[in-house]
Design a protein around this motif. Structure first.
Motif, mmCIF file in Angstrom:
data_model
loop_
_atom_site.group_PDB
_atom_site.id
_atom_site.type_symbol
_atom_site.label_atom_id
_atom_site.label_comp_id
_atom_site.label_asym_id
_atom_site.label_seq_id
_atom_site.Cartn_x
_atom_site.Cartn_y
_atom_site.Cartn_z
ATOM 1 N N ASP A 1 0.826 -1.133 0.219
ATOM 2 C CA ASP A 1 -0.032 -0.008 -0.031
ATOM 3 C C ASP A 1 0.805 1.098 0.122
ATOM 4 O O ASP A 1 0.381 2.433 -0.155
ATOM 5 C CB ASP A 1 -0.971 -0.046 1.288
ATOM 6 C CG ASP A 1 -0.366 0.232 2.561
ATOM 7 O OD1 ASP A 1 0.735 0.247 2.553
ATOM 8 O OD2 ASP A 1 -1.166 0.168 3.463
ATOM 9 N N ASP B 1 0.180 3.445 -3.258
ATOM 10 C CA ASP B 1 -0.971 3.687 -3.423
ATOM 11 C C ASP B 1 -1.102 5.249 -3.825
ATOM 12 O O ASP B 1 -0.707 6.149 -3.190
ATOM 13 C CB ASP B 1 -2.122 3.238 -2.482
ATOM 14 C CG ASP B 1 -2.398 1.796 -2.350
ATOM 15 O OD1 ASP B 1 -1.794 1.120 -2.980
ATOM 16 O OD2 ASP B 1 -3.039 1.506 -1.461
ATOM 17 N N GLY B 2 -1.955 5.369 -5.051
ATOM 18 C CA GLY B 2 -2.288 6.841 -5.486
ATOM 19 C C GLY B 2 -0.913 7.169 -6.289
ATOM 20 O O GLY B 2 -1.129 8.228 -6.751
ATOM 21 N N ARG B 3 0.051 6.318 -6.322
ATOM 22 C CA ARG B 3 1.135 6.947 -7.420
ATOM 23 C C ARG B 3 0.887 6.326 -8.885
ATOM 24 O O ARG B 3 0.340 5.337 -9.043
ATOM 25 C CB ARG B 3 2.448 6.199 -6.862
ATOM 26 C CG ARG B 3 2.655 6.580 -5.424
ATOM 27 C CD ARG B 3 3.019 8.229 -5.098
ATOM 28 N NE ARG B 3 4.345 8.454 -5.992
ATOM 29 C CZ ARG B 3 5.468 8.756 -5.429
ATOM 30 N NH1 ARG B 3 6.098 8.101 -4.381
ATOM 31 N NH2 ARG B 3 6.413 9.387 -6.407
ATOM 32 N N ARG C 1 -3.099 1.464 -6.641
ATOM 33 C CA ARG C 1 -4.329 1.949 -6.091
ATOM 34 C C ARG C 1 -4.821 0.877 -5.101
ATOM 35 O O ARG C 1 -5.195 -0.174 -5.726
ATOM 36 C CB ARG C 1 -5.424 2.250 -7.287
ATOM 37 C CG ARG C 1 -6.618 2.938 -6.705
ATOM 38 C CD ARG C 1 -7.580 3.384 -7.836
ATOM 39 N NE ARG C 1 -8.070 2.125 -8.405
ATOM 40 C CZ ARG C 1 -8.550 2.242 -9.781
ATOM 41 N NH1 ARG C 1 -8.877 3.388 -10.324
ATOM 42 N NH2 ARG C 1 -9.384 1.203 -10.060
ATOM 43 N N ASP C 2 -5.126 1.279 -3.821
ATOM 44 C CA ASP C 2 -5.834 0.458 -3.018
ATOM 45 C C ASP C 2 -5.150 -0.818 -2.820
ATOM 46 O O ASP C 2 -5.574 -2.253 -2.758
ATOM 47 C CB ASP C 2 -7.191 0.288 -3.378
ATOM 48 C CG ASP C 2 -8.122 1.469 -3.339
ATOM 49 O OD1 ASP C 2 -7.684 2.233 -2.396
ATOM 50 O OD2 ASP C 2 -8.912 1.560 -4.214
ATOM 51 N N SER D 1 1.257 12.995 -12.331
ATOM 52 C CA SER D 1 -0.007 13.310 -11.640
ATOM 53 C C SER D 1 -0.948 12.285 -12.319
ATOM 54 O O SER D 1 -1.104 11.738 -13.394
ATOM 55 C CB SER D 1 -0.494 14.820 -11.984
ATOM 56 O OG SER D 1 -0.862 15.127 -13.185
ATOM 57 N N LEU D 2 -2.001 11.679 -11.443
ATOM 58 C CA LEU D 2 -3.108 10.915 -11.977
ATOM 59 C C LEU D 2 -3.625 11.416 -13.204
ATOM 60 O O LEU D 2 -4.083 10.492 -13.986
ATOM 61 C CB LEU D 2 -4.176 10.849 -10.927
ATOM 62 C CG LEU D 2 -5.243 9.505 -10.907
ATOM 63 C CD1 LEU D 2 -4.273 8.229 -11.020
ATOM 64 C CD2 LEU D 2 -6.186 9.490 -9.655
#
Length: 160
Positions: free
Chosen positions: A43, A46-48, A70-71, A152-153
């Protein structure tokens, strides 16, 4: 016995004993080996999202990809586009400022297995991978190494 029946009988005997299969099958190639470590459910990433460029053994031209975390799940956009690999749980361990990760993904509709092993320090990622395709008559493997940067996402493509 006619020559045609003789040939058919020899073929049946050869196939029945398995002798023919041994002569034209190639040996299996193992998946890339990931170093032993204290791997745990991931985790930390996550978000990267990372934009990656890799050199593959099957090509002289570098390949680009986007890796998503993610997650507790991982996805390669190229693998998803190629064979709908989907999201797969990843594992990590941390050494100082570096997060090591690994994941083994499988195509649900074809015999493709991709093993990833990478390191993330800050916004920099290095990665190595192997893509192995196993068919009953041969095994083929593509290996690669590469690196990339966090994006960035909105720059990365999320699927699923």
């Amino acid at each position: 016995m006619t020559p045609i029946f003789q040939a058919a009988a020899i073929a049946a005997l050869t196939l029945g004993t398995g002798a023919a299969t041994v002569s034209f099958l190639s040996p299996d190639i193992p998946d890339m080996v990931v170093p032993e470590a204290d791997w745990r459910a991931g985790d930390a990433l996550d978000g990267r999202v990372f934009a990656v460029e890799a050199n593959l053994s099957a090509s002289d031209t570098p390949e680009t990809d986007t890796l998503l975390f993610r997650d507790g799940m991982f996805q390669s956009v190229d693998c998803e586009n190629y064979c709908a690999f989907g999201w797969t749980p990843y594992q990590t361990w941390t050494q100082g400022e570096t997060v090591h990760f690994t994941v083994t993904t499988q195509c649900p509709t074809a015999p493709h297995t991709v093993v990833w092993h990478g390191r993330v320090t800050g916004d920099d990622l290095t990665v190595e991978m192997s893509w192995t395709t196993r068919r009953w008559y041969w095994t083929h493997q593509i290996t690669g190494t590469g690196g990339g940067q966090a994006v960035s996402l909105t720059q990365g493509t999320v699927s699923g």
